[in-house]
Enzyme design. Sequence first.
Site, PDB file in Angstrom:
ATOM      1  N   GLY A  54       0.809  -1.208   0.000  1.00 19.01           N
ATOM      2  CA  GLY A  54       0.000   0.000   0.000  1.00 19.01           C
ATOM      3  C   GLY A  54       0.847   1.266   0.000  1.00 19.01           C
ATOM      4  O   GLY A  54       2.069   1.226  -0.193  1.00 19.01           O
ATOM      5  N   GLN A  55       0.158   2.396   0.247  1.00 16.70           N
ATOM      6  CA  GLN A  55       0.830   3.697   0.161  1.00 16.70           C
ATOM      7  C   GLN A  55       1.985   3.793   1.160  1.00 16.70           C
ATOM      8  O   GLN A  55       3.085   4.231   0.808  1.00 16.70           O
ATOM      9  CB  GLN A  55      -0.180   4.830   0.413  1.00 16.70           C
TER      10      GLN A  55
ATOM     11  N   ASP B 158       1.475  -9.189   1.780  1.00 14.21           N
ATOM     12  CA  ASP B 158       0.246  -8.509   1.355  1.00 14.21           C
ATOM     13  C   ASP B 158      -0.675  -9.539   0.696  1.00 14.21           C
ATOM     14  O   ASP B 158      -0.242 -10.646   0.360  1.00 14.21           O
ATOM     15  CB  ASP B 158       0.590  -7.375   0.365  1.00 14.21           C
TER      16      ASP B 158
ATOM     17  N   TYR C 160     -14.303   3.818  10.223  1.00 12.57           N
ATOM     18  CA  TYR C 160     -12.837   3.805  10.242  1.00 12.57           C
ATOM     19  C   TYR C 160     -12.318   4.421  11.547  1.00 12.57           C
ATOM     20  O   TYR C 160     -11.472   3.833  12.244  1.00 12.57           O
ATOM     21  CB  TYR C 160     -12.341   4.594   9.032  1.00 12.57           C
TER      22      TYR C 160
ATOM     23  N   LYS D  83     -10.226   2.721  14.631  1.00 12.10           N
ATOM     24  CA  LYS D  83      -8.910   3.205  15.073  1.00 12.10           C
ATOM     25  C   LYS D  83      -8.941   3.551  16.562  1.00 12.10           C
ATOM     26  O   LYS D  83      -7.991   3.279  17.297  1.00 12.10           O
ATOM     27  CB  LYS D  83      -8.488   4.433  14.252  1.00 12.10           C
TER      28      LYS D  83
HETATM   29  P1  NAD Z   1      -3.352   1.225   1.657  1.00  9.36           P
HETATM   30  O1  NAD Z   1      -4.805   0.979   1.425  1.00  9.36           O
HETATM   31  O2  NAD Z   1      -2.592   1.999   0.655  1.00  9.36           O
HETATM   32  O3  NAD Z   1      -2.598  -0.173   1.822  1.00  9.36           O
HETATM   33  C1  NAD Z   1      -3.130  -1.221   2.586  1.00  9.36           C
HETATM   34  C2  NAD Z   1      -2.512  -2.516   2.080  1.00  9.36           C
HETATM   35  O4  NAD Z   1      -3.057  -3.572   2.849  1.00  9.36           O
HETATM   36  C3  NAD Z   1      -2.844  -2.802   0.603  1.00  9.36           C
HETATM   37  O5  NAD Z   1      -1.677  -3.102  -0.119  1.00  9.36           O
HETATM   38  C4  NAD Z   1      -3.755  -4.015   0.681  1.00  9.36           C
HETATM   39  O6  NAD Z   1      -3.608  -4.917  -0.414  1.00  9.36           O
HETATM   40  C5  NAD Z   1      -3.309  -4.653   1.987  1.00  9.36           C
HETATM   41  N1  NAD Z   1      -4.350  -5.502   2.571  1.00  9.36           N
HETATM   42  C6  NAD Z   1      -5.688  -5.302   2.578  1.00  9.36           C
HETATM   43  N2  NAD Z   1      -6.305  -6.320   3.162  1.00  9.36           N
HETATM   44  C7  NAD Z   1      -5.348  -7.197   3.524  1.00  9.36           C
HETATM   45  C8  NAD Z   1      -5.373  -8.460   4.177  1.00  9.36           C
HETATM   46  N3  NAD Z   1      -6.520  -9.050   4.517  1.00  9.36           N
HETATM   47  N4  NAD Z   1      -4.204  -9.075   4.423  1.00  9.36           N
HETATM   48  C9  NAD Z   1      -3.027  -8.514   4.030  1.00  9.36           C
HETATM   49  N5  NAD Z   1      -2.944  -7.328   3.406  1.00  9.36           N
HETATM   50  C10 NAD Z   1      -4.095  -6.682   3.152  1.00  9.36           C
HETATM   51  O7  NAD Z   1      -3.216   1.853   3.097  1.00  9.36           O
HETATM   52  P2  NAD Z   1      -2.054   2.796   3.644  1.00  9.36           P
HETATM   53  O8  NAD Z   1      -2.399   4.177   3.281  1.00  9.36           O
HETATM   54  O9  NAD Z   1      -0.739   2.253   3.306  1.00  9.36           O
HETATM   55  O10 NAD Z   1      -2.318   2.689   5.216  1.00  9.36           O
HETATM   56  C11 NAD Z   1      -1.677   1.739   6.017  1.00  9.36           C
HETATM   57  C12 NAD Z   1      -2.161   1.923   7.434  1.00  9.36           C
HETATM   58  O11 NAD Z   1      -1.912   3.263   7.852  1.00  9.36           O
HETATM   59  C13 NAD Z   1      -3.655   1.685   7.638  1.00  9.36           C
HETATM   60  O12 NAD Z   1      -3.873   1.107   8.897  1.00  9.36           O
HETATM   61  C14 NAD Z   1      -4.226   3.085   7.639  1.00  9.36           C
HETATM   62  O13 NAD Z   1      -5.411   3.165   8.381  1.00  9.36           O
HETATM   63  C15 NAD Z   1      -3.122   3.858   8.300  1.00  9.36           C
HETATM   64  N6  NAD Z   1      -3.162   5.289   7.964  1.00  9.36           N
HETATM   65  C16 NAD Z   1      -2.894   5.701   6.691  1.00  9.36           C
HETATM   66  C17 NAD Z   1      -2.971   7.055   6.385  1.00  9.36           C
HETATM   67  C18 NAD Z   1      -2.679   7.573   5.009  1.00  9.36           C
HETATM   68  O14 NAD Z   1      -2.888   8.763   4.747  1.00  9.36           O
HETATM   69  N7  NAD Z   1      -2.199   6.736   4.079  1.00  9.36           N
HETATM   70  C19 NAD Z   1      -3.307   7.974   7.386  1.00  9.36           C
HETATM   71  C20 NAD Z   1      -3.618   7.498   8.651  1.00  9.36           C
HETATM   72  C21 NAD Z   1      -3.512   6.152   8.948  1.00  9.36           C
HETATM   73  C1  AKB Z   2      -7.914   8.627   5.210  1.00  7.60           C
HETATM   74  O1  AKB Z   2      -8.189   9.682   4.626  1.00  7.60           O
HETATM   75  O2  AKB Z   2      -8.731   7.729   5.457  1.00  7.60           O
HETATM   76  C2  AKB Z   2      -6.503   8.438   5.711  1.00  7.60           C
HETATM   77  C3  AKB Z   2      -6.389   8.851   7.132  1.00  7.60           C
HETATM   78  C4  AKB Z   2      -6.186  10.272   7.465  1.00  7.60           C
HETATM   79  O3  AKB Z   2      -6.474   8.037   8.007  1.00  7.60           O
HETATM   80  N1  AKB Z   2      -5.620   9.160   4.851  1.00  7.60           N
END
Ligand code: NAD
Ligand code: AKB
Length: 312
Positions: free
Chosen positions: A11-12, A34, A142, A146
């Site tokens: 993911g991101q 993943d 969500y 969290k």
């Molecule tokens: P994302 O959606 O880009 O990546 C999530 C990854 O998890 C994907 O590659 C997906 O294939 C994988 N995934 C989904 N279900 C799965 C499963 N059952 N088993 C294994 N892998 C699985 O998310 P992200 O932005 O990388 O976020 C990662 C974490 O950080 C999350 O918990 C998210 O809530 C948290 N977060 C992200 C942000 C943000 O802005 N990106 C902000 C706050 C919190």
């Molecule tokens: C979202 O928008 O869901 C995420 C986050 C702030 O947790 N980027």
Amino acid sequence: MSKIIVIGSCGQIGTELVLALRSIYGNEAVFAADLKDECPTILANGPYLKMDILDREAVRSFIIEEKIDEVYLLAALLSATAEKNPDFAWKLNMEGLFTILDLAKEGHVKKVFWPSSIAVFGPTTPTDLTPQHTVMEPSTVYGISKQAGERWCEYYFNKFGVDVRSIRYPGLISYKSLPGGGTTDYAVDIFYKAKSHGNFTCFLKEDTALPMMFMDDAIRATIELMQAPVEKIKIRSAYNLAGCSFTPAALATSIKKHLPDFSISYEPDFRQAIADSWPNSIDDSYAQNEWGWKALFDTDAMVNEMLEHVKV
Ligand code: NAD
Ligand code: AKB
């Protein structure tokens, strides 16, 4: 030498976190895992396995047999996707966390990173410079997941001594991998549209301020938190973290300094209500004082990096 697994590695955040961890601990020491069948090319410099965090027994077997020391659990549904599938979002976001916390409680894992979000805050939370300890009544599935996750992390630390660490990430902005279904995703998409089309239609209103952060800062914060001496980590729910904070209009103004013909229009959708329930900006003084956190990228510095690196 620690053996590490990043679950949700494609993911991101995972993509960049795996690369950063491998540059510190060595490629072979960091497993990327993943749901995806194939390892993305960008992560091909080290081990990759297909893993479903909801397959509790398979996850347990792998982590125990491989003697994994540290788990970074990133697999989750983000805010916008979760609102469309609340039952599954709750299942994915909570069950995976329990699988990993239980492994740590049983002594199989030494340290856990699990990310929280600014989504733990809600409409009754003070919106400007939101404090670490404040009213938290999230209104999205969500955010509820969290907030519950934070409570469980703290509980496992207090009751069982589990070394679990967490950050309330703001919206993250990156160019190496795309965001996965959040409310803050517009702040990445805008750069692709600015470079490819010269205009962008935003799904949030122009004056919607949200806390954001450039990915380099987020990865550095994650690694600094995980490497900090245990006595410095006093908060076991999750730390507030601030990077930069801006509205879509302010971001467009910063982009126009580089691309004067860029234009933006606004068509708010269901994500507006989510954004309206979140803070405008964050007070991260606990992270600063307890483990020395300091953001390096303000909005203009982030915009420079994005416009330089986004490929269209
Ligand atoms: P994302 O959606 O880009 O990546 C999530 C990854 O998890 C994907 O590659 C997906 O294939 C994988 N995934 C989904 N279900 C799965 C499963 N059952 N088993 C294994 N892998 C699985 O998310 P992200 O932005 O990388 O976020 C990662 C974490 O950080 C999350 O918990 C998210 O809530 C948290 N977060 C992200 C942000 C943000 O802005 N990106 C902000 C706050 C919190
Ligand atoms: C979202 O928008 O869901 C995420 C986050 C702030 O947790 N980027």
